[in-house]
Design a protein around this motif. Sequence first.
Motif, PDB file in Angstrom:
ATOM      1  N   GLU A 127      42.232  60.092  59.049  1.00  0.00           N
ATOM      2  CA  GLU A 127      41.522  60.579  57.857  1.00  0.00           C
ATOM      3  C   GLU A 127      40.732  61.847  58.180  1.00  0.00           C
ATOM      4  N   GLY A 139      40.952  64.846  57.015  1.00  0.00           N
ATOM      5  CA  GLY A 139      40.525  65.598  55.843  1.00  0.00           C
ATOM      6  C   GLY A 139      39.221  65.069  55.272  1.00  0.00           C
ATOM      7  N   PRO A 145      41.174  60.896  51.471  1.00  0.00           N
ATOM      8  CA  PRO A 145      42.503  61.395  51.083  1.00  0.00           C
ATOM      9  C   PRO A 145      42.910  60.882  49.737  1.00  0.00           C
ATOM     10  N   ARG A 170      40.845  70.949  53.324  1.00  0.00           N
ATOM     11  CA  ARG A 170      41.934  71.074  52.362  1.00  0.00           C
ATOM     12  C   ARG A 170      43.285  71.086  53.094  1.00  0.00           C
ATOM     13  N   ALA A 171      43.361  71.804  54.211  1.00  0.00           N
ATOM     14  CA  ALA A 171      44.610  71.852  54.978  1.00  0.00           C
ATOM     15  C   ALA A 171      44.964  70.498  55.568  1.00  0.00           C
ATOM     16  N   ALA A 172      43.920  69.676  55.795  1.00  0.00           N
ATOM     17  CA  ALA A 172      44.157  68.356  56.394  1.00  0.00           C
ATOM     18  C   ALA A 172      44.380  67.267  55.355  1.00  0.00           C
ATOM     19  N   GLY A 173      44.429  67.645  54.079  1.00  0.00           N
ATOM     20  CA  GLY A 173      44.777  66.670  53.053  1.00  0.00           C
ATOM     21  C   GLY A 173      43.655  66.191  52.160  1.00  0.00           C
ATOM     22  N   ALA A 174      42.451  66.763  52.308  1.00  0.00           N
ATOM     23  CA  ALA A 174      41.374  66.380  51.381  1.00  0.00           C
ATOM     24  C   ALA A 174      41.747  66.824  49.974  1.00  0.00           C
ATOM     25  N   PRO A 175      41.405  66.045  48.940  1.00  0.00           N
ATOM     26  CA  PRO A 175      41.768  66.398  47.566  1.00  0.00           C
ATOM     27  C   PRO A 175      41.267  67.787  47.171  1.00  0.00           C
TER      28      PRO A 175
END
Length: 389
Positions: free
Chosen positions: A54, A56, A389, A83-88
């Motif tokens: 997790e 992001g 995420p 953001r690049a790691a998948g955070a909304p």
Amino acid sequence: MTPATARLALLEGWLRQDAGNAALRLSAFEAARGAGRLDAAALHAEAGVADGAEAGAWLHRLAQVRLAQRDVPSARALLARARAAGAPAAVVNHDLAWIAHQAGQTDHCLDLLRPHLAGADDPPLEPTVLASLQVLWLRTLQQAGRHQAALEWTVGEEAAGRLQPAGQGVASVLAWDAGELDLAERLAQAALATDAAHADALLTLASLALLRRQDAPAEAFIDRALAARPAEGRTWSLAGMASLQRGDTGQARLRFQRAIGGMPGHIGTWHGLGWACLLAGDREAALRAFERALFLDPAFGESHGAVGLAQALGGDAEAAEASLRTALKLDPACVTARYARAVMAGEASADGVPALAGRLLDRPGFFRRSLAAEVQDRVAAPPVRPSGP
């Protein structure tokens, strides 16, 4: 040791024995942030990032800590990584928009928010996230003085069924400022139906009650707003107005002074303090308060008029005449200046000051004008939004 720090110490003790427990680390992070231990919160977030799971969400949490520490460059870099790691995207853009809002970059802020306010996100946004976006959108439009655009947007979102209770409460203040009293009341009541402690909605209803001379309901709304936000300066300012309206100048003075402690740039509160002092017979203190209001906004005719009245009551005719001349040039209908001129000409008595204050209180645009400006003066707390995420 406070209960918050005690809980943090307990959680950190458990975490030392079970360092790989992700749920325990999240609890320790939230406890540290809640206790104001931002350095400890940052360490827990950094450990979460290093863990890799997790990433992001943890990068976003770390960015929020950096915002709370006023380290904007680090926060921006962390938000990009999040953001690049998948955070909304909506969560990240909210915080980037908040940074733009604080910097006065209105258009950039609105551009970041706009894509997420049309219901196009897939999957749909959680209500808490959507509410945060709507509140920031409205506060940004309010800060920019675009009240009409904000109200039109509000009505449209309400018709589409997307307006969240938090947005309704903030919009109620905008409607009050615009003189749309029925809309203000409807929005405030709708917000309170879901959140009984919504401070903006409570202030709107308190303002309406004061306008209607309903002292008891006004005080009840004010008490509820203070229970929700005990340190909120604008609530104390409105409380001072309520005291002034019912003639308790001593209490009004104390309440206005408490409000000024939290928002020294709020013109309406300085005016309220000035009238409380003047009605209590303390002309020198009244003059100082009115002069402070004048310093904050030299273009407001009523400030020049109030200064002139205090000078006239003190016998300084030359200074009073200069102040009143400026007041009437800025606002030919300035009530206070016209009254002061009548006092100087012997056509009115100083005994009429309480009646004059009452006339001003009956004009919602007078004090409301400055109450709305407090939102622009206030330094908002860094955003705390759901992450993950």
